[in-house]
Design a protein around this motif. Structure first.
Motif, short mmCIF file in Angstrom:
data_model
loop_
_atom_site.label_atom_id
_atom_site.label_comp_id
_atom_site.label_asym_id
_atom_site.label_seq_id
_atom_site.Cartn_x
_atom_site.Cartn_y
_atom_site.Cartn_z
N HIS A 1 0.84 -1.21 0.00
CA HIS A 1 0.00 0.00 0.00
C HIS A 1 0.87 1.26 0.00
N LEU A 2 1.92 1.23 0.80
CA LEU A 2 2.83 2.38 0.83
C LEU A 2 3.49 2.58 -0.53
N GLN A 3 3.89 1.52 -1.18
CA GLN A 3 4.56 1.64 -2.47
C GLN A 3 3.60 2.10 -3.57
N ILE A 4 2.32 1.75 -3.47
CA ILE A 4 1.33 2.26 -4.43
C ILE A 4 1.21 3.77 -4.30
N PHE A 5 1.17 4.25 -3.05
CA PHE A 5 1.12 5.69 -2.81
C PHE A 5 2.37 6.38 -3.37
N LEU A 6 3.54 5.79 -3.16
CA LEU A 6 4.78 6.37 -3.67
C LEU A 6 4.84 6.35 -5.19
N ILE A 7 4.35 5.27 -5.80
CA ILE A 7 4.32 5.19 -7.27
C ILE A 7 3.48 6.32 -7.84
N PHE A 8 2.33 6.58 -7.23
CA PHE A 8 1.47 7.68 -7.69
C PHE A 8 2.20 9.01 -7.59
N LEU A 9 2.87 9.27 -6.46
CA LEU A 9 3.59 10.52 -6.29
C LEU A 9 4.74 10.65 -7.29
N VAL A 10 5.49 9.58 -7.45
CA VAL A 10 6.66 9.62 -8.33
C VAL A 10 6.25 9.84 -9.78
N ILE A 11 5.21 9.17 -10.25
CA ILE A 11 4.74 9.35 -11.62
C ILE A 11 4.24 10.78 -11.83
N VAL B 1 11.20 0.14 -10.63
CA VAL B 1 11.24 0.54 -12.04
C VAL B 1 10.87 2.01 -12.18
N VAL B 2 9.76 2.39 -11.54
CA VAL B 2 9.30 3.78 -11.61
C VAL B 2 10.29 4.71 -10.92
N GLN B 3 10.84 4.26 -9.80
CA GLN B 3 11.78 5.12 -9.07
C GLN B 3 13.06 5.34 -9.86
N ALA B 4 13.54 4.33 -10.57
CA ALA B 4 14.75 4.49 -11.39
C ALA B 4 14.51 5.53 -12.48
N LEU B 5 13.35 5.48 -13.15
CA LEU B 5 13.02 6.48 -14.16
C LEU B 5 12.93 7.87 -13.55
N PHE B 6 12.33 7.96 -12.37
CA PHE B 6 12.20 9.23 -11.66
C PHE B 6 13.57 9.81 -11.33
N VAL B 7 14.49 8.99 -10.86
CA VAL B 7 15.82 9.46 -10.50
C VAL B 7 16.56 9.98 -11.74
N ILE B 8 16.45 9.30 -12.84
CA ILE B 8 17.13 9.74 -14.07
C ILE B 8 16.59 11.08 -14.54
N VAL B 9 15.26 11.20 -14.61
CA VAL B 9 14.65 12.46 -15.08
C VAL B 9 14.98 13.60 -14.12
#
Length: 585
Positions: A99-109, A179-187
């Motif tokens: 649940h925590l990671q779903i929340f973080l995925i939403f924020l990161v995207i 996967v999403v966090q790696a893309l976020f870090v690069i951008v």
């Protein structure tokens, strides 16, 4: 917009003469004064800012609304995130790590989409960024961001490989998040590298809200990583009937799955254990990356709508010819600290009580020696600053204000642990060599933190040393005298263009500057080792049970796990601040 040169009066010789005698510098100053009265509106058109008081009121009202709205967005995101993180820690049945990671995925995207929009919009709109803050995003800060970003991406790759092996029995969200966090870090690394100095003048409300969203997302990623790392490093009692005097604690890996209870999920490949240990060792870099990005996003948020009035800033250059003794001594401390840290980790993990005590004694002695040397050198630096005649930095500077705030705020975490430790040791009667060394280490740490904060704050608020006329070299003095006076300056060769070090031409640095640079070099390496040891697993607060004896284990664990992340960040932030003070000294 076209700029028209001033017209000559046809019948006036005096006007013509004055026009011809105007120097280039005066023309540039006049043009800059005229440009400074022009600002870009929220739709991209140029308007006069000084036409009426109504324009100032409208601009001030828009700025206040932007600050207020972006502040509310950040506050709500952080409070909701804290609630979810707390729920995933203390109640692993209804609120899981998925649940925590779903929340973080939403924020990161959402944040990644905004950063892409910011890049496209500022690139397409003409003169969207009129000003650049020369103090924001220095090269060493952006270089650190890239280094920690690369390590964070590697950590995400290791996580992906680890959770792929558990995909048949674990939540797919645990693969999606890295996967999403790696893309976020690069951008984000690219955006902050290119746009860290921006003072955006368009769509100020939207930009402030987007930057606060970026700041909140990074803080949420930091909070999650700190929670996982703290629980992973926490030493739990060996059994429910734990008695502190028995000194029977041991380290266990506490992941979210472990807290939920024993799991029957087996990895489908043999490298799961290797990659799990590997990505846990990379957590400190991910934690520091999030904090670096948060600080840079905050400075960009403060610079929205700001019109920087300093067009030419001092650009200090680092030279290895300036310092020698300080970095060498600091490097010796760093190597010695690494050696004792490795021995400490190996001996503590064996579970032998005698080896654990010897490891604690060695760890405390190493820290006491390093902190004592740091305190002495920092005191000398404060005395030199007292004798220094340089002026204080004037004017508003969001970067300097943030640096000082972070230094003072982050040091509170270390103060927090030290004072609780001092009270616990004194209450226990200071029994044994270990407790005596623990007490001395805590007291000296408090003194060192106070001295280092004073040294860094004074150093960050001093104007850089200005090069005098001795910093330039005349190519040919006789040729200069023979030239026309108006072209005499063309015979001066800038010192930084010479192929040999300037110090060989103008002599060595003054003794005050030399000592300040040596002190900064020594303290820099010492702070690095004091960051490495706690960041990569040294927890003497749990291996020495005096704290849990006095405060009970749950309270003591909360004290350490709250204060330790701030203490770790303080050391890394001190490294960046010391490097800057070294450059300006």
């Amino acid at each position: 917009m076209r700029w028209h040169a001033p017209q000559k009066a046809s019948g006036s010789y005096s006007c013509s003469s004055n026009s011809r005698n105007m120097t280039t510098k005066q023309e540039l100053e006049a043009m800059e004064n005229q440009i400074s009265t022009i600002q870009v509106s929220s739709h991209g058109e140029t308007v006069k800012s000084g036409l009426s008081h109504g324009g100032f009121k409208t601009e001030e009202k828009g700025r206040n609304w932007g600050w207020l709205l972006s502040g509310f967005i950040s506050l709500n995101i952080l409070l909701l995130g804290i609630a979810i993180v707390s729920g995933s820690v203390f109640n692993t049945i209804q609120i899981t790590s998925a649940h925590l990671q779903i929340f973080l995925i939403f924020l990161v995207i959402l944040t990644t989409i905004w950063m892409v929009y910011y890049k496209i919009h500022t690139s397409r709109v003409y003169r969207a960024v009129l000003y650049k803050d020369s103090h924001a995003g220095p090269i060493w800060l952006r270089g650190g961001l890239v280094l920690f970003g690369v390590c964070s991406v590697i950590m995400d790759i290791f996580k992906i490989i680890y959770y792929v092996g558990r995909m048949h029995c674990d939540s797919p969200v645990k693969i999606a998040f890295p996967v999403v966090q790696a893309l976020f870090v690069i951008v984000q690394t690219y955006i902050l590298w290119v746009h860290a100095k921006d003072c955006v003048q368009i769509q100020q409300i939207i930009t402030r809200c987007g930057l606060m969203l970026t700041l909140s997302t990074n803080l949420m990623v930091w909070m999650t990583a700190v929670t996982e790392e703290s629980l992973h490093q926490t030493v739990f009692p060996a059994d429910p009937s734990y008695n502190g005097s028995s000194n029977g604690g041991y380290k266990i890996d506490v992941t979210s799955q472990d807290r939920a209870g024993p799991s029957d999920c087996k990895c489908s490949h043999n490298l799961c254990d290797v990659f799990e240990k590997a990505y846990y060792y990379l957590y400190p870099f991910n934690i520091e990356y999030s904090l670096f990005a948060s600080a840079m996003a905050y400075v960009m948020w403060k610079n929205v709508g700001r019109q920087v009035d300093e067009h030419h800033s001092h650009s200090p250059r680092f030279s290895l010819w300036d310092v020698l003794i300080g970095p060498v001594a600091g490097l010796i401390v760093l190597v010695a600290g690494l050696a004792t840290f490795v021995v400490y980790e190996v001996d503590v993990s064996k579970g032998d009580q005698k080896k654990k005590e010897n490891a604690l004694i060695m760890h405390y002695i190493m820290n006491i020696v390093a902190i004592l040397l740091m305190s002495i050198t920092t005191l000398i630096g404060c005395i030199i600053f007292r004798m220094d005649k340089r002026e204080q930095v004037s004017g508003k500077n969001p970067t300097r204000s943030l640096d000082v705030g972070l230094l003072v705020g982050a040091s509170l975490g270390q103060f927090f642990i030290c004072y609780f430790t001092i009270v616990a040791v004194l209450a226990s009667g200071v029994q044994g060599h270990i407790n005596g060394l623990n007490l001395a280490n805590s007291i000296l740490t408090v003194i060192q933190l106070c001295l280092q904060n004073a040294f860094l704050i004074k150093g960050l608020h001093r104007e850089p040393f200005k090069e005098t006329e001795t910093s330039t070299v005349f190519a040919n003095v006789m040729a200069v005298r023979e030239r026309d006076p108006d072209r005499r300056s063309s015979s001066i060769v800038p010192a930084h263009t010479l192929p040999i070090p300037l110090t060989f031409l103008r002599g060595r640095l003054s003794w005050k500057r030399r000592i300040l640079k040596e002190i900064c070099g020594f303290l820099l390496f010492c702070n690095v080792i004091l960051w490495i040891m706690p960041a990569f697993g040294a927890r003497p607060q749990f291996d020495n049970t005096v704290g849990s004896d006095i405060y009970v284990f749950e309270t003591w664990a909360a004290i350490v796990n709250i204060g330790m992340p701030f203490g770790i960040f303080y050391r890394m932030h001190s490294v960046a601040s010391l490097f800057e003070v070294c450059l300006t000294s």
